[in-house]
Motif scaffolding. Sequence first.
Motif, PDB file in Angstrom:
ATOM      1  N   ASP A   6       0.741  -1.372   0.086  1.00  0.00           N
ATOM      2  CA  ASP A   6       0.032   0.139  -0.058  1.00  0.00           C
ATOM      3  C   ASP A   6       0.819   1.367   0.197  1.00  0.00           C
ATOM      4  OD1 ASP A   6      -2.396  -1.757   0.135  1.00  0.00           O
ATOM      5  OD2 ASP A   6      -2.091  -1.646   2.473  1.00  0.00           O
ATOM      6  N   LEU A   7       2.085   1.350   0.308  1.00  0.00           N
ATOM      7  CA  LEU A   7       2.904   2.399   0.406  1.00  0.00           C
ATOM      8  C   LEU A   7       4.044   2.522  -0.645  1.00  0.00           C
ATOM      9  CD1 LEU A   7       3.873   1.851   4.343  1.00  0.00           C
ATOM     10  CD2 LEU A   7       2.243   3.776   3.238  1.00  0.00           C
ATOM     11  N   CYS A   8       4.127   1.500  -1.466  1.00  0.00           N
ATOM     12  CA  CYS A   8       5.042   1.398  -2.558  1.00  0.00           C
ATOM     13  C   CYS A   8       4.476   1.197  -4.104  1.00  0.00           C
ATOM     14  CB  CYS A   8       5.856   0.247  -2.266  1.00  0.00           C
ATOM     15  SG  CYS A   8       7.104   0.278  -0.946  1.00  0.00           S
ATOM     16  N   SER A   9       4.979   1.934  -4.911  1.00  0.00           N
ATOM     17  CA  SER A   9       4.653   1.914  -6.250  1.00  0.00           C
ATOM     18  C   SER A   9       5.089   0.720  -6.893  1.00  0.00           C
ATOM     19  CB  SER A   9       4.806   3.238  -6.874  1.00  0.00           C
ATOM     20  OG  SER A   9       6.033   3.609  -6.839  1.00  0.00           O
ATOM     21  N   LEU A  10       6.244   0.571  -6.519  1.00  0.00           N
ATOM     22  CA  LEU A  10       7.144  -0.638  -7.039  1.00  0.00           C
ATOM     23  C   LEU A  10       7.869  -1.373  -5.808  1.00  0.00           C
ATOM     24  CD1 LEU A  10       8.433  -1.954  -9.658  1.00  0.00           C
ATOM     25  CD2 LEU A  10      10.140  -0.367  -9.309  1.00  0.00           C
ATOM     26  N   ILE A  11       7.591  -2.887  -6.186  1.00  0.00           N
ATOM     27  CA  ILE A  11       8.487  -3.534  -4.956  1.00  0.00           C
ATOM     28  C   ILE A  11       8.947  -4.880  -6.093  1.00  0.00           C
ATOM     29  CG2 ILE A  11       8.213  -5.272  -3.060  1.00  0.00           C
ATOM     30  CD1 ILE A  11       5.965  -3.927  -2.046  1.00  0.00           C
ATOM     31  N   ARG A  12      10.576  -4.784  -6.223  1.00  0.00           N
ATOM     32  CA  ARG A  12      11.037  -5.934  -7.006  1.00  0.00           C
ATOM     33  C   ARG A  12      12.203  -6.526  -6.321  1.00  0.00           C
ATOM     34  NH1 ARG A  12      13.101  -1.604 -11.651  1.00  0.00           N
ATOM     35  NH2 ARG A  12      14.559  -0.939 -10.569  1.00  0.00           N
ATOM     36  N   SER A  13      12.596  -7.342  -7.041  1.00  0.00           N
ATOM     37  CA  SER A  13      13.736  -8.291  -6.527  1.00  0.00           C
ATOM     38  C   SER A  13      14.121  -8.793  -8.067  1.00  0.00           C
ATOM     39  CB  SER A  13      13.359  -9.474  -5.786  1.00  0.00           C
ATOM     40  OG  SER A  13      12.564 -10.586  -6.598  1.00  0.00           O
ATOM     41  N   LYS A  14      15.473  -9.022  -7.978  1.00  0.00           N
ATOM     42  CA  LYS A  14      16.494  -9.210  -9.192  1.00  0.00           C
ATOM     43  C   LYS A  14      17.735  -9.488  -8.684  1.00  0.00           C
ATOM     44  CE  LYS A  14      17.313  -4.413 -10.246  1.00  0.00           C
ATOM     45  NZ  LYS A  14      17.083  -3.360 -11.215  1.00  0.00           N
ATOM     46  N   CYS A  27       8.417   3.939  -2.824  1.00  0.00           N
ATOM     47  CA  CYS A  27       7.543   4.397  -2.138  1.00  0.00           C
ATOM     48  C   CYS A  27       6.729   5.363  -3.007  1.00  0.00           C
ATOM     49  CB  CYS A  27       7.854   5.072  -0.896  1.00  0.00           C
ATOM     50  SG  CYS A  27       8.628   4.068   0.403  1.00  0.00           S
ATOM     51  N   ASN A  28       5.057   5.412  -2.681  1.00  0.00           N
ATOM     52  CA  ASN A  28       4.442   6.160  -3.318  1.00  0.00           C
ATOM     53  C   ASN A  28       4.543   7.991  -3.365  1.00  0.00           C
ATOM     54  OD1 ASN A  28       3.030   4.186  -4.135  1.00  0.00           O
ATOM     55  ND2 ASN A  28       1.679   4.162  -2.496  1.00  0.00           N
ATOM     56  N   ASP A  29       5.068   8.192  -2.216  1.00  0.00           N
ATOM     57  CA  ASP A  29       5.354   9.778  -1.761  1.00  0.00           C
ATOM     58  C   ASP A  29       6.206   9.728  -0.567  1.00  0.00           C
ATOM     59  OD1 ASP A  29       3.497   9.129   0.366  1.00  0.00           O
ATOM     60  OD2 ASP A  29       1.942   9.717  -0.886  1.00  0.00           O
ATOM     61  N   ARG A  30       6.481  11.131  -0.214  1.00  0.00           N
ATOM     62  CA  ARG A  30       7.221  11.446   1.070  1.00  0.00           C
ATOM     63  C   ARG A  30       6.684  10.725   2.277  1.00  0.00           C
ATOM     64  NH1 ARG A  30      12.122  11.792   2.355  1.00  0.00           N
ATOM     65  NH2 ARG A  30      12.475  12.847   0.419  1.00  0.00           N
ATOM     66  N   ASP A  34       8.592   7.995   4.613  1.00  0.00           N
ATOM     67  CA  ASP A  34       8.922   8.229   5.829  1.00  0.00           C
ATOM     68  C   ASP A  34       8.447   7.210   6.884  1.00  0.00           C
ATOM     69  OD1 ASP A  34      10.327  10.431   5.156  1.00  0.00           O
ATOM     70  OD2 ASP A  34       8.330  12.030   5.771  1.00  0.00           O
ATOM     71  N   GLN A  35       6.777   6.746   6.413  1.00  0.00           N
ATOM     72  CA  GLN A  35       6.366   5.710   7.422  1.00  0.00           C
ATOM     73  C   GLN A  35       7.255   4.417   7.138  1.00  0.00           C
ATOM     74  OE1 GLN A  35       2.281   5.057   6.756  1.00  0.00           O
ATOM     75  NE2 GLN A  35       2.212   3.094   7.942  1.00  0.00           N
ATOM     76  N   VAL A  36       7.976   4.051   6.071  1.00  0.00           N
ATOM     77  CA  VAL A  36       8.470   2.783   5.975  1.00  0.00           C
ATOM     78  C   VAL A  36       9.856   3.054   6.687  1.00  0.00           C
ATOM     79  CG1 VAL A  36       9.881   1.386   4.080  1.00  0.00           C
ATOM     80  CG2 VAL A  36       7.409   1.940   3.665  1.00  0.00           C
ATOM     81  N   ARG A  37      10.393   4.056   6.394  1.00  0.00           N
ATOM     82  CA  ARG A  37      11.743   4.140   6.923  1.00  0.00           C
ATOM     83  C   ARG A  37      11.824   4.115   8.724  1.00  0.00           C
ATOM     84  NH1 ARG A  37      16.957   7.616   5.583  1.00  0.00           N
ATOM     85  NH2 ARG A  37      18.185   7.163   7.168  1.00  0.00           N
ATOM     86  N   ALA A  38      10.682   5.111   9.135  1.00  0.00           N
ATOM     87  CA  ALA A  38      10.575   5.024  10.478  1.00  0.00           C
ATOM     88  C   ALA A  38      10.151   3.743  11.170  1.00  0.00           C
ATOM     89  CB  ALA A  38       9.405   6.193  11.188  1.00  0.00           C
ATOM     90  N   ALA A  39       9.558   2.944  10.633  1.00  0.00           N
ATOM     91  CA  ALA A  39       9.043   1.566  11.056  1.00  0.00           C
ATOM     92  C   ALA A  39      10.219   0.777  11.204  1.00  0.00           C
ATOM     93  CB  ALA A  39       7.910   1.171  10.116  1.00  0.00           C
ATOM     94  N   ILE A  97       5.193  -8.313  -0.052  1.00  0.00           N
ATOM     95  CA  ILE A  97       4.196  -7.102  -0.388  1.00  0.00           C
ATOM     96  C   ILE A  97       3.056  -7.096   0.761  1.00  0.00           C
ATOM     97  CG2 ILE A  97       4.529  -7.673  -2.790  1.00  0.00           C
ATOM     98  CD1 ILE A  97       2.093  -9.584  -2.794  1.00  0.00           C
ATOM     99  N   ASP A  98       2.719  -8.253   1.831  1.00  0.00           N
ATOM    100  CA  ASP A  98       1.874  -8.055   2.742  1.00  0.00           C
ATOM    101  C   ASP A  98       2.386  -7.798   3.916  1.00  0.00           C
ATOM    102  OD1 ASP A  98      -0.445  -8.574   1.138  1.00  0.00           O
ATOM    103  OD2 ASP A  98      -0.187 -10.711   1.130  1.00  0.00           O
ATOM    104  N   LEU A  99       3.720  -7.513   3.927  1.00  0.00           N
ATOM    105  CA  LEU A  99       4.350  -7.015   5.201  1.00  0.00           C
ATOM    106  C   LEU A  99       3.598  -5.814   5.940  1.00  0.00           C
ATOM    107  CD1 LEU A  99       7.115  -7.547   7.021  1.00  0.00           C
ATOM    108  CD2 LEU A  99       8.298  -5.769   5.681  1.00  0.00           C
ATOM    109  N   PRO A 100       3.367  -6.103   6.988  1.00  0.00           N
ATOM    110  CA  PRO A 100       2.764  -5.035   7.767  1.00  0.00           C
ATOM    111  C   PRO A 100       3.644  -3.597   8.362  1.00  0.00           C
ATOM    112  CG  PRO A 100       2.718  -6.899   9.235  1.00  0.00           C
ATOM    113  CD  PRO A 100       3.425  -7.176   7.866  1.00  0.00           C
TER     114      PRO A 100
END
Length: 106
Positions: A6-14, A27-30, A34-39, A97-100
């Motif tokens: 829900d927070l990312c426009s792209l999640i990929r592995s390679k 991430c979708n926006d700032r 910030d939420q992903v980083r702070a968590a 992708i479903d990581l809380p």
Amino acid sequence: MTRLLDLCSLIRSKNAGPFTLTFDFMCNDRDSYDQVRAAGVLNPQLFADLYGADPDKVLVVHHDLAQAVKVSFPRPVRQGDVHDRDCYGGQQYAPLIDLPVPAATD
């Protein structure tokens, strides 16, 4: 609770060469970044638990200007090895992708 997807426009592995697996989280926006980083949910121990990586060899890089996180670590087997189940490393992101991701507490 918000999912990482829900927070990312792209999640990929390679692959990042035949010996390294890398993940990108854009991430979708700032606020999302910030939420992903702070968590702190994208941490070496998570990748050690999910992928059997040595947490001391997991590199997590936060790109503040790009609002993205990159994670890299050695592949469990080299690309193309008889035991390699994902030659391109492109399917490894699925468990994330479903990581809380908890919201920041005020």
